[in-house]
Design a protein around this motif. Sequence first.
Motif, PDB file in Angstrom:
ATOM      1  N   LEU A  74      16.924  68.694 -27.048  1.00  0.00           N
ATOM      2  CA  LEU A  74      16.035  69.836 -26.836  1.00  0.00           C
ATOM      3  C   LEU A  74      16.838  71.121 -26.705  1.00  0.00           C
ATOM      4  O   LEU A  74      16.464  72.161 -27.258  1.00  0.00           O
ATOM      5  CB  LEU A  74      15.213  69.591 -25.573  1.00  0.00           C
ATOM      6  CG  LEU A  74      14.073  70.569 -25.348  1.00  0.00           C
ATOM      7  CD1 LEU A  74      13.067  70.419 -26.442  1.00  0.00           C
ATOM      8  CD2 LEU A  74      13.432  70.340 -24.005  1.00  0.00           C
ATOM      9  N   GLY A 133      24.653  72.633 -13.213  1.00  0.00           N
ATOM     10  CA  GLY A 133      24.449  71.198 -13.346  1.00  0.00           C
ATOM     11  C   GLY A 133      25.600  70.462 -12.696  1.00  0.00           C
ATOM     12  O   GLY A 133      25.944  70.710 -11.547  1.00  0.00           O
ATOM     13  N   THR A 134      26.242  69.600 -13.434  1.00  0.00           N
ATOM     14  CA  THR A 134      27.327  68.822 -12.841  1.00  0.00           C
ATOM     15  C   THR A 134      28.696  69.408 -13.166  1.00  0.00           C
ATOM     16  O   THR A 134      29.697  68.927 -12.678  1.00  0.00           O
ATOM     17  CB  THR A 134      27.312  67.395 -13.386  1.00  0.00           C
ATOM     18  OG1 THR A 134      27.175  67.468 -14.802  1.00  0.00           O
ATOM     19  CG2 THR A 134      26.162  66.608 -12.824  1.00  0.00           C
ATOM     20  N   PRO A 185      15.793  68.772 -20.380  1.00  0.00           N
ATOM     21  CA  PRO A 185      15.964  67.388 -19.942  1.00  0.00           C
ATOM     22  C   PRO A 185      16.939  66.596 -20.789  1.00  0.00           C
ATOM     23  O   PRO A 185      17.639  65.734 -20.272  1.00  0.00           O
ATOM     24  CB  PRO A 185      14.548  66.800 -20.025  1.00  0.00           C
ATOM     25  CG  PRO A 185      13.730  67.759 -20.743  1.00  0.00           C
ATOM     26  CD  PRO A 185      14.398  69.060 -20.751  1.00  0.00           C
ATOM     27  N   VAL A 186      16.976  66.883 -22.103  1.00  0.00           N
ATOM     28  CA  VAL A 186      17.903  66.143 -22.960  1.00  0.00           C
ATOM     29  C   VAL A 186      18.678  67.104 -23.838  1.00  0.00           C
ATOM     30  O   VAL A 186      18.257  68.240 -24.055  1.00  0.00           O
ATOM     31  CB  VAL A 186      17.178  65.144 -23.889  1.00  0.00           C
ATOM     32  CG1 VAL A 186      16.851  63.881 -23.174  1.00  0.00           C
ATOM     33  CG2 VAL A 186      15.955  65.747 -24.474  1.00  0.00           C
ATOM     34  N   HIS A 187      19.764  66.619 -24.367  1.00  0.00           N
ATOM     35  CA  HIS A 187      20.637  67.474 -25.172  1.00  0.00           C
ATOM     36  C   HIS A 187      19.956  67.916 -26.456  1.00  0.00           C
ATOM     37  O   HIS A 187      20.138  69.045 -26.908  1.00  0.00           O
ATOM     38  CB  HIS A 187      21.919  66.721 -25.496  1.00  0.00           C
ATOM     39  CG  HIS A 187      22.805  67.478 -26.408  1.00  0.00           C
ATOM     40  ND1 HIS A 187      23.474  68.608 -26.011  1.00  0.00           N
ATOM     41  CD2 HIS A 187      23.110  67.307 -27.708  1.00  0.00           C
ATOM     42  CE1 HIS A 187      24.159  69.080 -27.030  1.00  0.00           C
ATOM     43  NE2 HIS A 187      23.970  68.313 -28.068  1.00  0.00           N
ATOM     44  N   THR A 191      22.174  69.803 -19.286  1.00  0.00           N
ATOM     45  CA  THR A 191      21.089  68.805 -19.300  1.00  0.00           C
ATOM     46  C   THR A 191      20.708  68.441 -17.875  1.00  0.00           C
ATOM     47  O   THR A 191      21.456  68.623 -16.933  1.00  0.00           O
ATOM     48  CB  THR A 191      21.549  67.528 -20.010  1.00  0.00           C
ATOM     49  OG1 THR A 191      22.789  67.119 -19.436  1.00  0.00           O
ATOM     50  CG2 THR A 191      21.736  67.766 -21.479  1.00  0.00           C
ATOM     51  N   GLY A 192      19.508  67.883 -17.756  1.00  0.00           N
ATOM     52  CA  GLY A 192      19.080  67.363 -16.464  1.00  0.00           C
ATOM     53  C   GLY A 192      18.264  68.343 -15.644  1.00  0.00           C
ATOM     54  O   GLY A 192      17.782  67.998 -14.575  1.00  0.00           O
ATOM     55  N   LEU A 193      18.096  69.565 -16.142  1.00  0.00           N
ATOM     56  CA  LEU A 193      17.293  70.525 -15.393  1.00  0.00           C
ATOM     57  C   LEU A 193      16.089  70.910 -16.234  1.00  0.00           C
ATOM     58  O   LEU A 193      16.151  70.823 -17.456  1.00  0.00           O
ATOM     59  CB  LEU A 193      18.121  71.776 -15.093  1.00  0.00           C
ATOM     60  CG  LEU A 193      19.307  71.564 -14.156  1.00  0.00           C
ATOM     61  CD1 LEU A 193      20.149  72.810 -14.123  1.00  0.00           C
ATOM     62  CD2 LEU A 193      18.817  71.236 -12.775  1.00  0.00           C
ATOM     63  N   PRO A 194      15.005  71.361 -15.608  1.00  0.00           N
ATOM     64  CA  PRO A 194      13.861  71.753 -16.446  1.00  0.00           C
ATOM     65  C   PRO A 194      14.152  73.023 -17.232  1.00  0.00           C
ATOM     66  O   PRO A 194      15.031  73.803 -16.871  1.00  0.00           O
ATOM     67  CB  PRO A 194      12.748  71.992 -15.421  1.00  0.00           C
ATOM     68  CG  PRO A 194      13.415  72.130 -14.123  1.00  0.00           C
ATOM     69  CD  PRO A 194      14.705  71.413 -14.186  1.00  0.00           C
ATOM     70  N   VAL A 195      13.397  73.221 -18.308  1.00  0.00           N
ATOM     71  CA  VAL A 195      13.649  74.334 -19.228  1.00  0.00           C
ATOM     72  C   VAL A 195      13.525  75.672 -18.517  1.00  0.00           C
ATOM     73  O   VAL A 195      14.198  76.646 -18.863  1.00  0.00           O
ATOM     74  CB  VAL A 195      12.679  74.266 -20.419  1.00  0.00           C
ATOM     75  CG1 VAL A 195      12.853  75.446 -21.328  1.00  0.00           C
ATOM     76  CG2 VAL A 195      12.907  72.994 -21.192  1.00  0.00           C
ATOM     77  N   SER A 196      12.667  75.720 -17.507  1.00  0.00           N
ATOM     78  CA  SER A 196      12.449  76.995 -16.846  1.00  0.00           C
ATOM     79  C   SER A 196      13.669  77.490 -16.085  1.00  0.00           C
ATOM     80  O   SER A 196      13.677  78.612 -15.612  1.00  0.00           O
ATOM     81  CB  SER A 196      11.276  76.881 -15.878  1.00  0.00           C
ATOM     82  OG  SER A 196      11.456  75.742 -15.066  1.00  0.00           O
ATOM     83  N   HIS A 197      14.705  76.657 -15.963  1.00  0.00           N
ATOM     84  CA  HIS A 197      15.916  77.129 -15.304  1.00  0.00           C
ATOM     85  C   HIS A 197      16.855  77.844 -16.266  1.00  0.00           C
ATOM     86  O   HIS A 197      17.930  78.270 -15.855  1.00  0.00           O
ATOM     87  CB  HIS A 197      16.661  75.949 -14.673  1.00  0.00           C
ATOM     88  CG  HIS A 197      16.004  75.442 -13.428  1.00  0.00           C
ATOM     89  ND1 HIS A 197      16.693  74.912 -12.370  1.00  0.00           N
ATOM     90  CD2 HIS A 197      14.708  75.389 -13.067  1.00  0.00           C
ATOM     91  CE1 HIS A 197      15.852  74.543 -11.437  1.00  0.00           C
ATOM     92  NE2 HIS A 197      14.645  74.816 -11.832  1.00  0.00           N
ATOM     93  N   ILE A 204      20.605  61.956 -30.727  1.00  0.00           N
ATOM     94  CA  ILE A 204      19.193  62.236 -31.017  1.00  0.00           C
ATOM     95  C   ILE A 204      18.965  63.737 -31.007  1.00  0.00           C
ATOM     96  O   ILE A 204      19.343  64.421 -30.068  1.00  0.00           O
ATOM     97  CB  ILE A 204      18.296  61.572 -29.964  1.00  0.00           C
ATOM     98  CG1 ILE A 204      18.435  60.070 -30.123  1.00  0.00           C
ATOM     99  CG2 ILE A 204      16.859  61.988 -30.146  1.00  0.00           C
ATOM    100  CD1 ILE A 204      17.409  59.295 -29.407  1.00  0.00           C
TER     101      ILE A 204
END
Lengths: 686, 570
Positions: free
Chosen positions: A403, A374-375, A399-401, A223-229, A44
């Motif tokens: 974005l 992240g991970t 949050p998603v790839h 992924t998995g972190l808010p954009v502000s990071h 997506i």
Amino acid sequence: MATSVTGLELRRLAEEASSLASVVRGSLGPQGGQVLLTRPTGEILLSRDGERVLRALNLDSPTARMMITCLSTHCNLVGDGAKTFIVLLSALLQEIEKLDKGSNAYFFKTHRERNKYKEKGYMMKQVSQFLSVFQVEILDPLVTQKLGKHFQTVFSASGTELNRTTVKLVLEAYFCGKVGYNRQKYMCQLAYNFFFKTTAEKDRNEVLPLVDKYFPELHTTVTGLPVSHSQILDGLVLLRDFAVYCPSDGDKKVLIITEPIHSSLSQLGTEVAISGESQYEASELWITKRTKALMKHLQDNNIGVLLSGIKQHEIVHYCAKNSGICIVECLSREEISLICKITNISPFQPSLDNICTEITETAIATFCQPLQIGTKRFVHINFARTCALQPCCVVFCGPVHGLNEQHACAFHGAFKMLQHLFTTIHLAECCNSKPQSQNFPNAVDNLQQYPAVQQRFVEMQIDCDSDEADTGELKHCEFKMKVLSESEDDLLALSQKYPKEDTASENAISEDDQFVCPGLKDKNSSSNVHGQQFNEEICIRSSHTVSIKCEENNKTDIHRHTNFCIKAGSVMPVGGIFEILLNYYLSCYAKQCQLPDISVLCTLVADVLLTVPKALCRTQKRSAFPQLYLEVTSALRNDQQLLPKQKYLESVSYSLRIYSSSATEAKKRKGLHTVSSAKHILQTSL
Amino acid sequence: MSRVDLKKPSLCTSEPLAKETLCHALSVFAKMVRSCYGPTGRLKQLHNGVGGYVRTTSQASALLGGLSVTHPVLKLLTASVQNHLARFSDCGLFMAIFCCSLLEKCQGLNITPCTFIKISQHLLSLCIDYLASETCGCRMQVDFSSSKIPLDLVRSIITSKPACRLSRMEANHISILVLEAFLFTIPHNINTQMTLGKCLYIPVKNKQVLDSAVYPGLLIEVPEVDLRNTPPIKRDTSGMIKMVLFSMSLSGDLSDNGEGVIVIPHGVYLEAVVLAQLLNVGKQIVKDGVGVFVCQKVIHPALQQYLKENHIVAIERVGLPLMEPLKEITGAQPIPSLQFLSPACCGHLKDLQTLSIASKWFFHLIPNDPVVCSVMLCNRNETAWDELKLACQTAEHVLQLTLRDPWVLLGGGYTEMHLSSYIRHMTSTVEGSILEDLSCSWAEFRMVADAFCSSLESVACSLDHDGGNICTDVKCFWSVPPDVPSRSDWSDLIWKCGCGLCNKEQGLHWRMLQCCASPFPPQSCVHESSVTSTNNLILDCFAAKKNGLQVAVETASLLLDLSYIIEDQN
């Protein structure tokens, strides 16, 4: 499979264009929405990029596909403006259709007795030819002279320093069209920091193409972190973890390897004959000894980090661990090439078995450590003494790839845009003799009405450090002019020899008028319908270089462009101002024009131009567009400063480019119309 | 495929959030995640129609991993939740419920998505600033010198997964085990490049949960036949057992010779050469006084026999995942090739024992500094075991996160209620400059703030699955059982507050959640005395919840911003 040939009607083209425009209209402007695309793999993606959205439609109709191909070529060059392109194209086609349906009185009364069908075709051809010369003869001069008064510049008063606030405004305007509403300011800030970090103390014109080419290696997504990071890191982030890690402080010597250090008994494609057991034992022993000696040689040369393009053997890991050498394996070819470019070293070749001499092809890393985002764990490395560019890496979090990918593409596009911003464009001079000029004798006369323009450059006078620059956002002008020139070349043979008189004018050119003509032919040759040789003359004036390179051209020699130039760094208010201004001047021109057909078509184009600001204003209050229009035109009439409190600024050359592209597009449609209208429906089956 | 195929045109949808199909799908999804939330959540059984693996779960990671979602908007939502879970392991359902509530509330309002996104971003920043501030009333500092709070945190997580089917005693036992295992992974020696150790979970099914135990060091499973008649293991002078670790294959085949062709004449036996080398290595090992011989891959049977005769314990086929822990606890360097055998590569073990549990046999390697530990987890059946393992791993990850950010949030829905009343209080009066920045009107701001707060409250309300109601007071919120006759006195029925810290005092004024009262600044329930005296606090992970909040709002903004969907049909 049956192929069918149908007559092409203008109405169908207009409908197709308008449906394409309705797809992208929702994403136009800073408050536009996003489009969600799914790939065949199930992935997506999110996008506001008009080109990507339209290409994902996978349309059946060949004419629609052709429109989209033209849009793609435009975007490949310019990097932006796809939505504006298609909106304009659709409006242009609709207007021409109305003209077609409306009174044919203007056109060629003498041909009334002919077949009405042919007459329509003839009229369309006329329109088509008009549009092709329209750009060079009317649009270019108008933009450079009349609109030139309203240009601003990103350079500060001294001329070479960049005014940082205006650059920021340019970037903000760019991101307003590319990313979601609540992230525009943040992305703009990120891009601004990144730009100034990478170009610190280096030559801008060298750095930007490098950033463009290696952008996939200069950014990472998480992924998995808010954009502000999201953040900018010094140095490079390599997308691998350490195979062997020996923590230590201080600078380390770095070696690049693309071959295996530990050789194996047999290579692919070779045959090894072993005659006895002792021979086998001896060979194994020899191989291991060699690896040990090589690793010892590396240790003696104080190598701290080994960057390998392939996976190395366990024995190499073992020796490295013992000698305190870190190993990073399986780096991609592009990463290796970027590192070689930055540090100016070439890979070490262990197959040469050169353990006697000192290893010279090493770089110095100020740090080389693991980085946990992240991970995943990556390698974070920075080099001292870099040559081409100061490497900085952007980490995009989201949050998603999909974005992250959207942000990365927008970033990349922003740098392409900045690259174009810092180049000057000379518009092609309109020559005195033209192949299709017989219908437009006035065009030449009009040109001669601007004698003063012939010999002077349009300078960007308005000071940039004024308040209005601070409050607004800027887009640069280069794009528009560029597109203007190149798309015209489809039909317009610019390969004319300039008359000898011009050489006299050359002497009047100031000393710093040196230009470089890069080869920009590749872009639009594919979209050349009529197969005419086109010749691009986009001269980029660099204030530092003296070199003159001429584009190969089978007819002419070096073309001097003495008029119509848009200087590097020209910007203008955004939000439809450009279109409104152009509309105003075009209408004025149309009013004073003697030929009725040109006048009609000029008015037509002028009206079409207004669809863009209307679309941009649709999210605001109802009366936003008329208010804006009134403001601008009254300021023009009273010769006042244009909109001192204007919030958004945009680029001149950008729009011009788009308009000429769409004009070309529309004209091509006419071309198609005349060709295919001669055929009727045929059925051929295979 | 080298064939060039005609591409099908894509399916386009404009204004997706207004479409019926998506609204329906979203509401079904929202109902599903709401019903799984909390310790009284309803379980979901996942299976495909063709007889595959059946899973009973109420945890977000298993649930979303097992769902196959087709609508792209839902895919985006589930991908976002799964990405958050990959990073934080907890608060997945919280994030999903909050995001769905925001989407539903926005659709009920007559505001442009742009404005909603802007205002909710502003409110989110208020929340995050409040959570990070000193005066935050819903968070508590974690004191690692006492085990009370970490234990309560672990217990909250374990008990919130109902599919594990644990009784109270069993939950206590498991929580203690998990905390013990976590403490093992913290290294004793403090240096600059410290990393936490690992926890390995050994599955034992069909046993009582109370039989679970933690073993410092590694448990390596071996076939039973190896453990008969094991003689005492050789030790060196300091009482430690020497161990060698091989990462290459000792099977005696010639696999490591490159990719080309090797031509051997008749009569030449290279395998014999390799076997001779292996036996030489064996002799060397015996001479060096090594007690344990471990190989990542296969050991040649002749070598195994030789080692057995010389009373050396040989463990083969430990596999790649155990190599890293073995390296860490013993300090052995994996030997990549036979020529590299040297005494310097040996590691040391404190002890080696054998264990037998539920018809499996294990070697227990006990190191000096057990940064790696093995948790023998027992549960009644396979599906309950899967849930329990997931819960334990979540708890371990949460403890690691808490080590980095030493705060916990009060759970049981308290944080959400607290944040909601805080936002209501802060947005009751708004400065004009803020409205101008957001370019919205006062009415719009109020509406969005109301939607935001009621979304937060709905998350807390989803903890209750029996249809009860919630009423709030100045300090906390209290749950009321359903079907209360309207005339009776509530104060008799309310007995427990959401956070577990407050006592029912006289004189508190309660009001129902849904009625619009004037907002008040929320007071904190956290007092020193109440914390230490209360048993079984319900706690939440700070980092996970904060990130969940942020990512939920961002995902909702993303979805609301969609104006068009193009699906490729190929």
